[in-house]
Design an enzyme around this catalytic site. Structure first.
Site, PDB file in Angstrom:
ATOM      1  N   THR A  31      44.793  21.208 -30.317  1.00  8.96           N
ATOM      2  CA  THR A  31      45.968  21.365 -29.465  1.00  8.96           C
ATOM      3  C   THR A  31      47.237  21.218 -30.270  1.00  8.96           C
ATOM      4  OG1 THR A  31      44.634  20.102 -27.920  1.00  8.96           O
ATOM      5  CG2 THR A  31      46.837  20.728 -27.198  1.00  8.96           C
ATOM      6  N   ASP A 219      43.350  30.041 -26.770  1.00 11.79           N
ATOM      7  CA  ASP A 219      42.671  28.760 -26.976  1.00 11.79           C
ATOM      8  C   ASP A 219      41.261  28.866 -26.402  1.00 11.79           C
ATOM      9  OD1 ASP A 219      42.302  26.185 -27.735  1.00 11.79           O
ATOM     10  OD2 ASP A 219      43.482  25.289 -26.125  1.00 11.79           O
ATOM     11  N   GLU A 220      40.371  28.013 -26.847  1.00 13.89           N
ATOM     12  CA  GLU A 220      38.978  28.010 -26.361  1.00 13.89           C
ATOM     13  C   GLU A 220      38.386  29.417 -26.423  1.00 13.89           C
ATOM     14  OE1 GLU A 220      37.700  25.187 -25.923  1.00 13.89           O
ATOM     15  OE2 GLU A 220      38.987  23.816 -24.790  1.00 13.89           O
ATOM     16  N   GLN A 250      31.073  24.575 -29.012  1.00 16.76           N
ATOM     17  CA  GLN A 250      31.447  24.125 -27.678  1.00 16.76           C
ATOM     18  C   GLN A 250      31.445  25.255 -26.655  1.00 16.76           C
ATOM     19  OE1 GLN A 250      34.520  21.003 -27.283  1.00 16.76           O
ATOM     20  NE2 GLN A 250      34.886  21.365 -29.452  1.00 16.76           N
ATOM     21  N   ARG A 607      33.386  13.719 -26.664  1.00 19.16           N
ATOM     22  CA  ARG A 607      34.512  13.272 -25.839  1.00 19.16           C
ATOM     23  C   ARG A 607      34.875  11.833 -26.152  1.00 19.16           C
ATOM     24  NH1 ARG A 607      36.540  17.355 -25.756  1.00 19.16           N
ATOM     25  NH2 ARG A 607      34.804  17.882 -27.096  1.00 19.16           N
TER      26      ARG A 607
END
Length: 685
Positions: A31, A219-220, A250, A607
């Site tokens: 980020t 993003d992602e 991911q 996480r």
DNA sequence: GCACTGACCGTTTTT
DNA sequence: CGGTCAGTGC
């Protein structure tokens, strides 16, 4: 600014032109890189409005907006422009609002959410007389979703269909799409498909839309599906300033059409692309990363990378085994209670992550019992509640009179004498005349051959709606919502349906929440029309979502999917059992699906910042029946014991038991109650 | 047209 | 177990 960054991050931030692939592992400052990059583009003279950043969730978009705003500081006088940071879906909504007429759709189209789609699927199946035993609405939507993901139209679907089910689904798809069209509506997939089609068939529109931006960031990226990829390519093909950030490890939305292949072959599609790898993890301690790394190498198709811990020290992840899911919930809730009660840990620092939505129930109960504040993120949304759907149906109907699903939902709510027979008759007439249902109702009068009560009901519905339509653009959205509730006498409807005062209050609260949502929306988007409010609700751009929930100081309960992109000092990854994680549905299929489950587990592990706890139950109840479970293969893999099937017994570092010893099924003997923990727990509850 | 009753069935994950 | 749906009686 660049001093905060390590060399690869710096490269990712400063390589401003040409395609760029940033392969960023979990917790590597992804980020930060994206936001710094946007800030740097602006500093280098790129007009903010010419920057497009696409994210997957609204939460990610909001966060990115805030972070970039903080970074670029208060804009200079008069400069109103901001970088466009939004999700794929809102981006498409914005484009389509301006352009959809080019595809022959009405300018004011409605967006159908999951619930609307289900009603549509249900009536499509009813029309072609397919019973639930042959094909359920959900199944139909599943087929339709797959076809739409691949860009298959109803016509082609019929040709491609092989099995009986597929044939049925294909003709259901045709009805479904037709119903959408007559209702002047698009579903979620259509938002992407229509945009794609728009770009493909209308070169000048593609060029104009693409020309609005000189730099595109995604993003992602590992979660993009075919449509999304093509939309992005269409927007970036001219300038080739495309920066994508993602982690193939991911990728957890394969079931929704996401293709890891996109990120794996980025270099092939954009040959001159710069590739930057971020492997220094700033989030988690070494022992946590060790298990994550050990697990993920079991996946075959991936960009090889190893996360390096930037932090030193840290405790080893804990593994807890319990007799059943109640024991699991009780022990963990108790541990959380102690942690938070001592004041050393805030509730918001803790997350309980699980695979399926049936799992949190037990945890909710135990947390509530101990007065530990918690939020259940996602799950059955407040927007799925019956009352809320009713209110939104009125609102949708005010804006889009053609919205058939909304109309059918409330045509007799509150009861106004319009029964099934009347509806059936109206529908038949609509089909016969090729008109939207609303057109038929518009022309109903005393001479129409309907029961007098029904005629009166339809007229009153018509008048009420017309009255409210008159308020559009004159009054605030909040006012209109109140007016709707008032004019339709919804309060009385709630009271009629729920004689119990307690239920009444609960239901009425939901109704009032809609008013709140409208007020909050107005606070964020001044003067936004009702249509915009409805769009934002449909595309999940809701104030009270994840973001706000997580702001409260409460333990977060959520699925692994919802947890992506978040981090917590303490993470409990529960239900580490075969059949649950990996889920049984993925076991039946090919190995690729287990790989995705493994990535899901990997997302969960990564996480955790400081303390990671994995747990499993030996028995689990489902639909009242108890079922013995086997520890997840992932546990063995991540503990480095994949080759030792007997590890089940020695695996648990700590073993906790539920209240009373239960007989174990033969052959499932496991070491338990070796610790004093279960005695310690006897007095409780 | 409306309210009540029992049969049925299911649960991955969500923008 | 718990929610949804179709069928029945008023």
């Amino acid at each position: 600014m660049l001093n905060d960054l390590n060399p690869p991050q710096r490269k990712a931030v400063t390589t401003l032109s040409g395609p760029l692939l940033v392969l960023a592992g979990a917790g590597t400052g992804k980020t930060r890189v994206v936001t710094y990059r946007i800030a740097r583009l602006i500093r280098n003279g790129v007009r903010p409005g010419a920057i497009l950043a696409v994210t997957f969730t609204n939460k990610a978009a909001t966060e990115m907006q805030q972070r970039t705003a903080a970074l670029i500081g208060r804009r200079k006088r008069g400069e109103k422009e901001r970088p466009e940071i939004s999700t794929f879906h809102s981006l498409c909504v914005r484009i389509l609002r301006r352009r959809i007429t080019a595809l022959g759709y009405p300018a004011k189209f409605a967006i159908y959410d999951r619930g609307d789609q289900e009603s549509l699927a249900r009536s499509a199946l009813r029309e072609i007389k397919v019973s639930g035993a042959m094909l359920k609405p959900r199944d139909l939507l599943f087929f339709i979703g797959n076809w739409k993901n691949k860009g298959v139209r109803p016509q082609q679907a019929a040709e491609l269909a092989i099995s009986d089910k597929e044939h049925l689904a294909a003709s259901g798809y045709r009805r479904y799409q037709k119903a959408l069209q007559t209702a002047g509506a698009v579903d979620f997939d259509d938002l992407l498909l229509c945009t794609e089609e728009l770009f493909e068939n209308h070169t000048e529109i593609r060029r104009e839309e693409a020309a609005r931006f000189s730099h595109v960031l995604v993003d992602e990226y590992q979660d993009t599906n075919g449509s999304q990829y093509r939309i992005i390519r269409a927007l970036a093909l001219g300038h080739r300033n495309l920066c994508v950030v993602g982690d193939d490890d991911q990728s957890i939305y394969g079931w929704r059409g996401a293709e890891v292949a996109h990120i794996l072959r980025f270099k092939r599609d954009w040959p001159e692309a710069t590739v930057v790898r971020l492997e220094d993890n700033y989030r988690s301690t070494g022992p946590i990363l060790d298990v994550a790394n050990r697990l993920i190498v079991f996946n075959k198709e991936r960009h090889p990378k190893v996360l390096r811990a930037a932090r030193v020290g840290g405790e080893s992840p804990h593994v807890l085994q319990f007799a059943d899911e109640e024991g699991e919930a009780r022990f963990i809730a108790e541990e959380i209670h102690k942690l938070t009660h001592s004041g050393s840990v805030q509730p918001r620092d803790i997350a309980i992550l699980f695979r399926t939505n049936e799992q949190p129930r037990a945890f909710e109960q135990e947390l509530r019992r101990r007065n530990v504040p918690y939020v259940l993120v996602g799950g059955m949304s407040f927007f799925d509640r019956k009352e809320v759907r009713d209110i939104f149906s009125y609102l949708k109907l005010v804006v889009h009179s053609t919205d058939e699903v909304a109309l059918l939902r409330i045509i007799n709510v509150p009861q106004r004498g319009i029964g099934q027979a009347t509806v059936k008759r109206l529908m038949e007439q609509a089909v016969a005349e090729g008109q939207p249902l609303w057109e038929i109702i518009r022309h109903v009068n005393a001479s129409t051959n309907l029961p007098p009560a029904a005629t009166r009901g339809l007229c009153s519905l018509r008048e009420t709606l017309a009255g409210i339509r008159g308020l559009l653009d004159k009054r605030s959205v909040e006012h209109i919502v109140r007016e709707v509730i008032d004019q339709f006498d919804y309060r009385q409807e709630v009271e009629r349906q729920y004689p119990n005062a307690n239920d009444q209050e609960l239901r009425w609260n939901a109704v009032e929440e809609v008013v709140n949502a409208a007020a909050q929306h107005a606070a964020r988007h001044a003067e936004a029309p009702l249509a915009k409010f409805l769009d934002d609700i449909a595309t999940n751009d809701r104030d009270d979502d994840k973001e706000n929930q997580l702001k409260q100081n409460a333990v977060a309960l959520m699925t692994l999917h919802s947890a992506k992109g978040l981090e917590f000092p303490h993470v409990y990854l529960v239900g580490m059992e075969e059949g649950l994680l990996p889920h049984r549905r993925s076991l039946a299929e090919d190995e690729h699906q287990v790989d995705e489950e493994r990535r899901l587990c990997y997302v969960g592990l990564t996480r955790a910042k400081d303390v990671l706890t994995l747990s499993l139950a030996q028995n689990r109840r489902k639909w009242g029946k108890t079922h013995t479970s086997i520890p997840s293969r992932f546990l063995f893999e991540l503990l480095g014991k994949a080759d030792n099937p007997n590890a089940a017994r020695t695996m648990a570092h700590q073993v906790a038991a539920s209240k009373s010893p239960k007989p174990h099924p033969p052959g499932e003997r496991t070491g338990r109650s070796t610790s004093s923990s279960h005695r310690r727990r006897q007095g409780k509850s």
